[in-house]
Each structure stands twice: as C-alpha cells, then as structure tokens.
Design a protein around this motif. Structure first.
Motif, PDB file in Angstrom:
ATOM      1  N   TYR A 104      34.058  49.376  50.264  1.00 34.40           N
ATOM      2  CA  TYR A 104      33.696  48.668  51.323  1.00 34.40           C
ATOM      3  C   TYR A 104      33.208  47.082  50.733  1.00 34.40           C
ATOM      4  CZ  TYR A 104      31.291  46.526  55.316  1.00 34.40           C
ATOM      5  OH  TYR A 104      31.188  45.963  56.637  1.00 34.40           O
ATOM      6  N   ASP A 105      33.843  46.162  51.005  1.00 31.60           N
ATOM      7  CA  ASP A 105      33.760  44.939  50.591  1.00 31.60           C
ATOM      8  C   ASP A 105      34.120  43.664  51.303  1.00 31.60           C
ATOM      9  OD1 ASP A 105      33.921  42.669  48.815  1.00 31.60           O
ATOM     10  OD2 ASP A 105      35.772  43.399  47.690  1.00 31.60           O
ATOM     11  N   GLU A 106      32.895  43.257  51.940  1.00 28.47           N
ATOM     12  CA  GLU A 106      32.532  42.280  52.961  1.00 28.47           C
ATOM     13  C   GLU A 106      33.093  40.843  52.105  1.00 28.47           C
ATOM     14  OE1 GLU A 106      29.467  43.881  55.846  1.00 28.47           O
ATOM     15  OE2 GLU A 106      28.889  42.200  54.818  1.00 28.47           O
ATOM     16  N   VAL A 107      32.812  40.473  51.067  1.00 24.09           N
ATOM     17  CA  VAL A 107      32.846  39.337  50.305  1.00 24.09           C
ATOM     18  C   VAL A 107      34.195  38.948  49.929  1.00 24.09           C
ATOM     19  CG1 VAL A 107      30.473  39.126  49.404  1.00 24.09           C
ATOM     20  CG2 VAL A 107      31.986  40.323  48.031  1.00 24.09           C
ATOM     21  N   ASN A 108      35.089  39.825  49.335  1.00 23.99           N
ATOM     22  CA  ASN A 108      36.436  39.482  48.999  1.00 23.99           C
ATOM     23  C   ASN A 108      37.417  39.517  50.296  1.00 23.99           C
ATOM     24  OD1 ASN A 108      36.658  39.273  45.920  1.00 23.99           O
ATOM     25  ND2 ASN A 108      35.681  41.103  46.297  1.00 23.99           N
ATOM     26  N   ALA A 109      36.734  40.219  51.444  1.00 27.32           N
ATOM     27  CA  ALA A 109      37.515  39.979  52.711  1.00 27.32           C
ATOM     28  C   ALA A 109      37.469  38.602  52.923  1.00 27.32           C
ATOM     29  CB  ALA A 109      37.151  40.999  53.668  1.00 27.32           C
ATOM     30  N   MET A 110      36.245  37.856  52.925  1.00 29.49           N
ATOM     31  CA  MET A 110      36.034  36.512  53.339  1.00 29.49           C
ATOM     32  C   MET A 110      36.734  35.793  52.436  1.00 29.49           C
ATOM     33  SD  MET A 110      32.072  36.402  54.539  1.00 29.49           S
ATOM     34  CE  MET A 110      31.326  37.398  53.402  1.00 29.49           C
ATOM     35  N   ARG A 111      36.741  35.896  51.222  1.00 31.68           N
ATOM     36  CA  ARG A 111      37.292  35.051  50.329  1.00 31.68           C
ATOM     37  C   ARG A 111      38.846  34.942  50.432  1.00 31.68           C
ATOM     38  NH1 ARG A 111      40.319  35.995  45.770  1.00 31.68           N
ATOM     39  NH2 ARG A 111      39.885  38.210  45.923  1.00 31.68           N
ATOM     40  N   LEU A 112      39.435  36.111  50.785  1.00 33.36           N
ATOM     41  CA  LEU A 112      40.886  36.097  50.952  1.00 33.36           C
ATOM     42  C   LEU A 112      41.264  35.249  52.181  1.00 33.36           C
ATOM     43  CD1 LEU A 112      41.781  39.926  49.924  1.00 33.36           C
ATOM     44  CD2 LEU A 112      42.381  37.687  48.828  1.00 33.36           C
ATOM     45  N   ILE A 126      33.900  27.960  45.675  1.00 30.81           N
ATOM     46  CA  ILE A 126      33.611  29.429  46.668  1.00 30.81           C
ATOM     47  C   ILE A 126      32.825  30.215  45.647  1.00 30.81           C
ATOM     48  CG2 ILE A 126      34.674  31.105  47.780  1.00 30.81           C
ATOM     49  CD1 ILE A 126      37.180  29.425  47.999  1.00 30.81           C
ATOM     50  N   PHE A 127      31.512  30.360  46.227  1.00 27.94           N
ATOM     51  CA  PHE A 127      30.602  31.394  45.301  1.00 27.94           C
ATOM     52  C   PHE A 127      30.838  32.530  46.368  1.00 27.94           C
ATOM     53  CE2 PHE A 127      29.648  27.217  43.740  1.00 27.94           C
ATOM     54  CZ  PHE A 127      29.351  27.617  42.545  1.00 27.94           C
ATOM     55  N   LEU A 128      30.624  33.727  45.585  1.00 27.55           N
ATOM     56  CA  LEU A 128      30.601  35.217  46.268  1.00 27.55           C
ATOM     57  C   LEU A 128      29.215  35.916  45.830  1.00 27.55           C
ATOM     58  CD1 LEU A 128      34.054  36.504  45.350  1.00 27.55           C
ATOM     59  CD2 LEU A 128      33.405  35.037  47.417  1.00 27.55           C
ATOM     60  N   SER A 225      30.502  26.729  38.426  1.00 28.95           N
ATOM     61  CA  SER A 225      31.603  26.931  39.195  1.00 28.95           C
ATOM     62  C   SER A 225      31.458  28.540  39.803  1.00 28.95           C
ATOM     63  CB  SER A 225      32.698  27.259  37.644  1.00 28.95           C
ATOM     64  OG  SER A 225      34.054  28.047  38.395  1.00 28.95           O
ATOM     65  N   GLY A 226      32.161  28.471  40.885  1.00 28.20           N
ATOM     66  CA  GLY A 226      31.872  29.599  41.602  1.00 28.20           C
ATOM     67  C   GLY A 226      32.778  30.714  41.061  1.00 28.20           C
ATOM     68  N   LEU A 227      33.865  30.575  40.354  1.00 32.59           N
ATOM     69  CA  LEU A 227      34.858  31.478  39.690  1.00 32.59           C
ATOM     70  C   LEU A 227      33.985  32.448  38.779  1.00 32.59           C
ATOM     71  CD1 LEU A 227      37.909  29.273  38.585  1.00 32.59           C
ATOM     72  CD2 LEU A 227      37.415  30.729  40.705  1.00 32.59           C
ATOM     73  N   LYS A 228      32.784  32.045  38.296  1.00 26.97           N
ATOM     74  CA  LYS A 228      31.865  32.972  37.912  1.00 26.97           C
ATOM     75  C   LYS A 228      31.595  34.240  38.681  1.00 26.97           C
ATOM     76  CE  LYS A 228      30.045  29.658  34.331  1.00 26.97           C
ATOM     77  NZ  LYS A 228      28.755  28.943  33.951  1.00 26.97           N
ATOM     78  N   THR A 229      31.680  34.143  39.971  1.00 27.63           N
ATOM     79  CA  THR A 229      31.339  35.209  40.877  1.00 27.63           C
ATOM     80  C   THR A 229      32.410  36.009  41.322  1.00 27.63           C
ATOM     81  OG1 THR A 229      31.449  33.835  42.618  1.00 27.63           O
ATOM     82  CG2 THR A 229      29.297  33.757  41.550  1.00 27.63           C
ATOM     83  N   TRP A 230      33.463  35.711  40.971  1.00 25.19           N
ATOM     84  CA  TRP A 230      34.670  36.396  41.376  1.00 25.19           C
ATOM     85  C   TRP A 230      34.973  37.755  40.657  1.00 25.19           C
ATOM     86  CZ3 TRP A 230      39.358  33.101  43.581  1.00 25.19           C
ATOM     87  CH2 TRP A 230      38.788  32.157  44.314  1.00 25.19           C
ATOM     88  N   ASP A 231      35.124  38.706  41.274  1.00 24.42           N
ATOM     89  CA  ASP A 231      35.470  39.943  40.524  1.00 24.42           C
ATOM     90  C   ASP A 231      37.068  40.282  40.576  1.00 24.42           C
ATOM     91  OD1 ASP A 231      35.229  40.606  43.183  1.00 24.42           O
ATOM     92  OD2 ASP A 231      34.714  42.574  43.026  1.00 24.42           O
ATOM     93  N   ILE A 232      37.678  39.669  41.545  1.00 23.21           N
ATOM     94  CA  ILE A 232      39.075  39.655  41.832  1.00 23.21           C
ATOM     95  C   ILE A 232      39.560  38.374  41.968  1.00 23.21           C
ATOM     96  CG2 ILE A 232      40.789  40.854  43.546  1.00 23.21           C
ATOM     97  CD1 ILE A 232      38.600  42.787  44.296  1.00 23.21           C
ATOM     98  N   PHE A 233      40.870  38.257  41.371  1.00 23.43           N
ATOM     99  CA  PHE A 233      41.361  36.962  41.505  1.00 23.43           C
ATOM    100  C   PHE A 233      42.609  37.065  42.173  1.00 23.43           C
ATOM    101  CE2 PHE A 233      38.234  36.370  38.172  1.00 23.43           C
ATOM    102  CZ  PHE A 233      37.974  35.388  38.192  1.00 23.43           C
ATOM    103  N   GLU A 234      43.297  38.219  42.653  1.00 25.04           N
ATOM    104  CA  GLU A 234      44.398  37.914  43.364  1.00 25.04           C
ATOM    105  C   GLU A 234      44.313  37.537  44.894  1.00 25.04           C
ATOM    106  OE1 GLU A 234      43.101  40.573  41.838  1.00 25.04           O
ATOM    107  OE2 GLU A 234      44.588  41.434  40.486  1.00 25.04           O
ATOM    108  N   ASP A 235      45.348  37.132  45.320  1.00 26.72           N
ATOM    109  CA  ASP A 235      45.052  36.307  46.674  1.00 26.72           C
ATOM    110  C   ASP A 235      45.717  37.438  47.705  1.00 26.72           C
ATOM    111  OD1 ASP A 235      44.261  34.402  45.459  1.00 26.72           O
ATOM    112  OD2 ASP A 235      46.028  32.862  45.727  1.00 26.72           O
TER     113      ASP A 235
END
Length: 236
Positions: A104-112, A126-128, A225-235
């Motif tokens: 269950y992952d709300e943040v990566n769903a929003m990111r995508l 973009i910060f997660l 940089s918000g990329l430090k908060t990303w655990d997944i980088f695929e689009d």
C-alpha cells in the motif's frame, strides 16, 4: 443508587459533547481566515510572501490508481505548483501519505500521477513523505523533516480547517486551498463530516501536547533535492 449513577453518566456525556462541540467551533473559527477556495484569493492574502511548499495530503489509492478524492488534490497540487513556480510563490511539491506497507503506497501513486500529467516538471522539486500516516504527522514532519516554514495545504474543504489548525499551532505559516465537495454524494459527505468532528478533537489534543509522529528521521530540507526522498525512480 442506579438513578445517581445514570445521572452522573448523563452529566459526563453532556460534558464530553459540549467539549467536543467547543473544540470544533474553535478549530474552524481559528483556521477560517487562512482557508481559501481559489488560488487568486490565497495569493492576495499572502501577497508579500513567497517560497511556499504545496503540501498534498494523501488519501485512498487502489494500486497506482488514485481515488477521486486524492486525484482532485493532486490535480490542484500540480496547478498550484505550476502557477507558483513562475513567480516564486510556490517552489516545491510535497506529497505526503501512507506508505507503511509494501503493498500500500499512496506517495508513489501520487508521484506517478504527477509525472504522467506533468512530464516536464523539475523532478528535484517533488518531495515524498512516506510516513504521513495522518494529518498531524504530515504537518509535523513537514516542519521537522522537510524544514518547511510556509505551506499551502491542498485538500477538501471539510479537512482544510483541521490541517491549517495543526500547522498554525505548530508554528508554521499555513494556508489551505479548500477543494469543492459538491460532486460527492451526500452520504459520503455526511460520513466525512462525522469523522472530521471527532478528528478535530484528536488534533486539538495532539497539538496541545505536540505529540511526536510514529517516524521521524534525518532532515531532508525542501530547499534541497527531492530525489533524496524517492525510493522508486521508474515512471510506471
């Protein structure tokens, strides 16, 4: 004896009801000057300020598909960021939600969703927040982990007052963009209102004692940089 016990119980129930009503009235009145239904009105109220972070509060997802409630919030977050980045009014997008379980992952769903609908966005902005398990945690972590001092909280109107109350009582400069609920069924809106009535009492207690969230961690300032908060980088 039984009558006396019943009388005491009724008095206690009445006291709890009055306290809950007072907390709700106070919360709404306190937050109302900072809750707006349009970006133009909000920007006028904060005319001399800039450098806000748009905080999108999470809601239900189904896999990578956003619920209608959350999609409305993210759409407004994208628009708020795109409009604000031009004049420095809004400089970062913070997506905060529940990612407490692998499935269950709300943040990566929003990111995508953001990347699909705004492919040219600067990804470093973009910060997660993976531990925004409730509104209080999201606001507390925005201050302590992301070092945000100015926030535009994006959520539906019923939720906006509580979010602003928590943020302002925590020392943040917070405004809210309150999204319309008109398209939702009356049954759903009634359920939200009932839940919110109780949630405001909890928020009152949380802010009074400055409860610490379940998780904190090392600071990741929104100035970086918000990329430090990303655990997944695929689009996908």
């Amino acid at each position: 004896m039984i009558k006396k016990i019943l009388r005491i119980c009724l008095i206690l129930i009445a006291c709890i009801a009055l306290f809950s009503a007072a907390v709700n009235i106070y919360t709404v009145c306190y937050a109302a000057p900072y809750v707006f239904t349009s970006r133009s009105e909000l920007k006028k109220a904060a005319a001399d300020n800039g450098g806000y972070t748009a905080l999108v509060l999470g809601a239900m997802v189904h896999g990578n598909r956003l619920s209608t409630v959350l999609q409305d919030r993210v759409d407004e977050g994208i628009d708020c960021y795109n409009e604000g980045i031009k004049d420095g009014f809004c400089t970062a997008l913070l997506l905060s939600g529940d990612h407490g379980k692998k499935w269950y992952d709300e943040v990566n769903a929003m990111r995508l969703y953001v990347l699909r609908n705004n492919p040219n966005i600067d990804r470093t902005r973009i910060f997660l927040d993976h531990a925004g398990f409730d509104t209080y945690d999201s606001l507390y972590r925005a201050r302590e982990i992301f070092k945000a001092e100015k926030l535009i909280v994006i959520t539906q109107k019923f939720h906006a007052y509580r979010a602003v109350y928590i943020g302002r009582k925590s020392g943040l400069e917070v405004y809210a963009l309150a999204l319309s609920e008109d398209k939702y069924a009356d049954r759903l809106r009634f359920a939200w209102a009932l839940r919110e009535y109780l949630a405001r009492v909890k928020a009152f207690a949380d802010t009074a004692v400055q409860r610490k969230p379940r998780f904190l961690g090392e600071p990741i300032p929104v100035s970086g940089s918000g990329l430090k908060t990303w655990d997944i980088f695929e689009d996908k």
